[in-house]
Motif scaffolding. Structure first.
Motif, PDB file in Angstrom:
ATOM      1  N   PHE A  30     126.309  94.405 -93.993  1.00 15.86           N
ATOM      2  CA  PHE A  30     126.995  93.228 -94.534  1.00 15.86           C
ATOM      3  C   PHE A  30     128.383  93.076 -93.926  1.00 15.86           C
ATOM      4  O   PHE A  30     128.837  91.964 -93.641  1.00 15.86           O
ATOM      5  CB  PHE A  30     127.110  93.347 -96.049  1.00 15.86           C
ATOM      6  CG  PHE A  30     127.828  92.190 -96.691  1.00 15.86           C
ATOM      7  CD1 PHE A  30     127.151  91.009 -96.959  1.00 15.86           C
ATOM      8  CD2 PHE A  30     129.176  92.281 -97.024  1.00 15.86           C
ATOM      9  CE1 PHE A  30     127.804  89.927 -97.538  1.00 15.86           C
ATOM     10  CE2 PHE A  30     129.836  91.207 -97.598  1.00 15.86           C
ATOM     11  CZ  PHE A  30     129.150  90.024 -97.853  1.00 15.86           C
ATOM     12  N   VAL A  31     129.051  94.209 -93.708  1.00 18.71           N
ATOM     13  CA  VAL A  31     130.419  94.191 -93.180  1.00 18.71           C
ATOM     14  C   VAL A  31     130.420  94.708 -91.744  1.00 18.71           C
ATOM     15  O   VAL A  31     129.920  95.803 -91.486  1.00 18.71           O
ATOM     16  CB  VAL A  31     131.355  95.062 -94.046  1.00 18.71           C
ATOM     17  CG1 VAL A  31     132.761  95.081 -93.461  1.00 18.71           C
ATOM     18  CG2 VAL A  31     131.376  94.548 -95.486  1.00 18.71           C
ATOM     19  N   PRO A  32     130.958  93.958 -90.792  1.00 23.22           N
ATOM     20  CA  PRO A  32     131.050  94.433 -89.411  1.00 23.22           C
ATOM     21  C   PRO A  32     131.856  95.718 -89.320  1.00 23.22           C
ATOM     22  O   PRO A  32     132.741  95.972 -90.144  1.00 23.22           O
ATOM     23  CB  PRO A  32     131.767  93.278 -88.689  1.00 23.22           C
ATOM     24  CG  PRO A  32     131.503  92.084 -89.540  1.00 23.22           C
ATOM     25  CD  PRO A  32     131.463  92.593 -90.958  1.00 23.22           C
ATOM     26  N   ALA A  33     131.560  96.527 -88.332  1.00 26.01           N
ATOM     27  CA  ALA A  33     132.215  97.827 -88.185  1.00 26.01           C
ATOM     28  C   ALA A  33     133.721  97.715 -87.966  1.00 26.01           C
ATOM     29  O   ALA A  33     134.468  98.650 -88.262  1.00 26.01           O
ATOM     30  CB  ALA A  33     131.579  98.591 -87.021  1.00 26.01           C
ATOM     31  N   GLU A  34     134.186  96.557 -87.476  1.00 25.60           N
ATOM     32  CA  GLU A  34     135.599  96.398 -87.154  1.00 25.60           C
ATOM     33  C   GLU A  34     136.514  96.307 -88.370  1.00 25.60           C
ATOM     34  O   GLU A  34     137.732  96.484 -88.245  1.00 25.60           O
ATOM     35  CB  GLU A  34     135.817  95.133 -86.297  1.00 25.60           C
ATOM     36  CG  GLU A  34     135.229  95.203 -84.896  1.00 25.60           C
ATOM     37  CD  GLU A  34     133.801  94.670 -84.847  1.00 25.60           C
ATOM     38  OE1 GLU A  34     133.367  94.263 -83.758  1.00 25.60           O
ATOM     39  OE2 GLU A  34     133.127  94.662 -85.904  1.00 25.60           O
ATOM     40  N   ILE A  35     135.951  96.033 -89.579  1.00 26.39           N
ATOM     41  CA  ILE A  35     136.795  95.878 -90.761  1.00 26.39           C
ATOM     42  C   ILE A  35     136.257  96.712 -91.920  1.00 26.39           C
ATOM     43  O   ILE A  35     135.105  97.155 -91.905  1.00 26.39           O
ATOM     44  CB  ILE A  35     136.898  94.397 -91.198  1.00 26.39           C
ATOM     45  CG1 ILE A  35     135.524  93.872 -91.639  1.00 26.39           C
ATOM     46  CG2 ILE A  35     137.464  93.536 -90.079  1.00 26.39           C
ATOM     47  CD1 ILE A  35     135.571  92.481 -92.220  1.00 26.39           C
ATOM     48  N   SER A  36     137.096  96.923 -92.932  1.00 27.29           N
ATOM     49  CA  SER A  36     136.702  97.711 -94.099  1.00 27.29           C
ATOM     50  C   SER A  36     136.023  96.833 -95.141  1.00 27.29           C
ATOM     51  O   SER A  36     136.140  95.606 -95.131  1.00 27.29           O
ATOM     52  CB  SER A  36     137.937  98.373 -94.716  1.00 27.29           C
ATOM     53  OG  SER A  36     138.787  97.395 -95.302  1.00 27.29           O
ATOM     54  N   HIS A  37     135.336  97.484 -96.097  1.00 24.59           N
ATOM     55  CA  HIS A  37     134.707  96.750 -97.188  1.00 24.59           C
ATOM     56  C   HIS A  37     135.746  96.090 -98.095  1.00 24.59           C
ATOM     57  O   HIS A  37     135.514  94.995 -98.623  1.00 24.59           O
ATOM     58  CB  HIS A  37     133.822  97.699 -98.008  1.00 24.59           C
ATOM     59  CG  HIS A  37     132.536  98.062 -97.338  1.00 24.59           C
ATOM     60  ND1 HIS A  37     132.485  98.957 -96.282  1.00 24.59           N
ATOM     61  CD2 HIS A  37     131.261  97.638 -97.539  1.00 24.59           C
ATOM     62  CE1 HIS A  37     131.227  99.079 -95.883  1.00 24.59           C
ATOM     63  NE2 HIS A  37     130.466  98.299 -96.630  1.00 24.59           N
TER      64      HIS A  37
END
Length: 248
Positions: free
Chosen positions: A3-10
């Protein structure tokens, strides 16, 4: 697909979903300001190469919801000529997107907005603008959108100069931004941006943005025209000063 791209945090992803709701409500109620605010928040946590493409998709979704909700207020002839200019502006912007200083583009945009807000207004007859006004305005704003992302205030200033009142102004502005962001998405896709990995998060942001648009529209419907105009001018001024401040 995560759901969340690896570049940013949840956590930052959750912040973006909430921000989408708040900025959409702001834009629906006051006509603009949300796009610039969203761009500023995205810039805090996204890779620089992802900010403008992601911003374009989210804003197209948010403005699309606004168009659907406020569709009866659209001024359709304006959209036709704005679209023609936007095609030219996006094509030119895509060819020079990496060569124009960001600071220069923001200064020019901010100064134009301030001029549009505080210049002496012509009489009602002089406010009837022809096709070239919207074609050129569409081209310039779309060119700028490829460079700085949030040209909603420019388009709002363009439309405000025609004498549109609050609902037609907000609805037609939203439709212009759907056209502009849609073309920009195609341009960044052609330049190689991978939208698929951002799709789940973008979908959540668009959904919260539509909810925010509904809330903001209810506020707009009950807002006196004089209050809307004052709020519109204040938001335009704050956005312009913020753009200039970013470059200092």
């Amino acid at each position: 697909m995560p759901f969340v791209p690896a570049e940013i945090s949840h956590v930052f992803a959750a912040v973006l979903v909430v921000t989408s709701f708040l900025t959409s409500a702001l834009t629906a109620a006051m006509g603009l300001g949300g796009g610039v605010a969203m761009l500023a928040v995205l810039s805090l946590g996204l890779p620089v190469t992802s900010v403008l493409p992601v911003h374009g998709v989210v804003q197209m979704g948010s403005n699309g919801g606004r168009v659907i909700i406020q569709r009866r207020h659209l001024v359709l002839p304006v959209l036709l000529w704005f679209s023609l200019g936007s095609i030219v502006g996006i094509a030119l912007g895509a060819s020079v997107v990496v060569n124009i200083p960001d600071a220069l583009a923001k200064w020019l945009l901010a100064l134009f907005i301030l001029w549009s807000v505080y210049r002496k207004k012509p009489d009602a007859r002089a406010q009837r603008h022809g096709k070239p006004y919207f074609v050129v305005g569409g081209a310039i704003s779309s060119f700028g959108s490829m460079l700085v992302g949030a040209t909603g205030p420019f388009v709002a200033a363009l439309l405000a100069g025609t004498g549109l009142v609050k609902q037609p102004l907000v609805a037609t502005h939203a439709a212009c931004m759907v056209i502009q962001h849609g073309l920009k998405i195609l341009a960044f896709g052609t330049l190689g941006f991978a939208y698929a990995q951002w799709a789940p998060l973008i979908a959540a942001m668009i959904a919260s943005g539509v909810a925010g648009t509904w809330v903001g529209t209810r506020l707009l419907d009950n807002l006196p025209e004089s209050t809307f105009r004052l709020g519109f001018k204040i938001v335009m001024t704050v956005v312009s000063v913020h753009m200039i401040w970013q470059t200092l």
